[in-house]
Design a protein around this motif. Structure first.
Motif, short mmCIF file in Angstrom:
data_model
loop_
_atom_site.label_atom_id
_atom_site.label_comp_id
_atom_site.label_asym_id
_atom_site.label_seq_id
_atom_site.Cartn_x
_atom_site.Cartn_y
_atom_site.Cartn_z
N ALA A 51 -12.54 -6.24 6.71
CA ALA A 51 -11.23 -5.66 6.37
C ALA A 51 -10.16 -6.73 6.58
N TRP A 52 -9.12 -6.68 5.77
CA TRP A 52 -8.02 -7.62 5.91
C TRP A 52 -6.70 -6.89 5.69
N MET A 53 -5.65 -7.56 6.09
CA MET A 53 -4.32 -6.99 5.99
C MET A 53 -3.32 -8.14 5.90
N PRO A 54 -2.27 -8.03 5.07
CA PRO A 54 -1.22 -9.04 5.11
C PRO A 54 -0.61 -9.07 6.51
N VAL A 55 -0.37 -10.28 7.03
CA VAL A 55 0.17 -10.45 8.38
C VAL A 55 1.35 -11.42 8.32
#
Length: 181
Positions: A51-55
């Motif tokens: 899973a990834w997310m803009p940070v």
């Protein structure tokens, strides 16, 4: 204090994340231990995805090295666009069609982007064309969306050719017109 552009970008990124979370479309990418990123959210799954997310970038990137190397001042919105988040590319729908907003995944990716930008700007100079700053891919082969450095307008251009059409008065206006995909 965040600029208007920062708020426009933040709103799109929040809408992008919401769109994927609410639609149960997980943000998954292939995990690469040799390409670390603050975007990774946890450990890789059995299938190698993570899973990834803009940070948000802890210390925003700078383009002063590009500006100094080429003797050019880059459009402020363009610089802010790549200095706000670490993220995988963001799919979007513009009034003109589908696009994919390029992003930097980590600090090494930023260096790669800057090298590509220098190459692009040198090509534009060699061809005696106005400097443009690419930031998105389109679904048309060989066409990218760029910022016309002199005016800040968003333009559609075929790689190696002068801009074809103005699609928005600014990068902020363009981003405000997008919906996540």
């Amino acid at each position: 204090m965040d600029s208007t552009f920062d708020k426009q970008l933040d709103q799109f990124v929040a809408a992008f994340v919401s769109y994927h979370q609410e639609g149960e479309r997980n943000l998954l990418i292939s995990y690469d231990p040799k390409w670390p990123s603050p975007c990774y959210q946890g450990e890789a799954n059995n299938d190698g995805s993570v899973a990834w997310m803009p940070v948000r970038q802890a210390s925003p990137a700078t383009f002063s090295n590009v500006e100094e190397a080429l003797g050019i001042r880059l459009n402020a919105e363009f610089c802010a666009f790549f200095s706000r988040y670490y993220s995988d590319n963001l799919s979007a729908m513009a009034p003109q069609g589908q696009c994919e907003l390029l992003q930097v995944f980590n600090s090494d990716d930023l260096v790669r982007l800057q090298q590509n930008l220098i190459g692009h700007l040198l090509m534009k100079k060699r061809l005696k064309q106005e400097p443009t700053l690419f930031f998105a891919l389109t679904d048309e082969e060989d066409y990218v969306l760029s910022v016309l450095n002199r005016t800040g307008e968003v333009v559609l251009e075929q790689v190696g050719r002068p801009p074809k059409d103005v699609v928005a008065e600014s990068l902020g206006a363009f981003i405000s017109s997008l919906s996540p995909r």
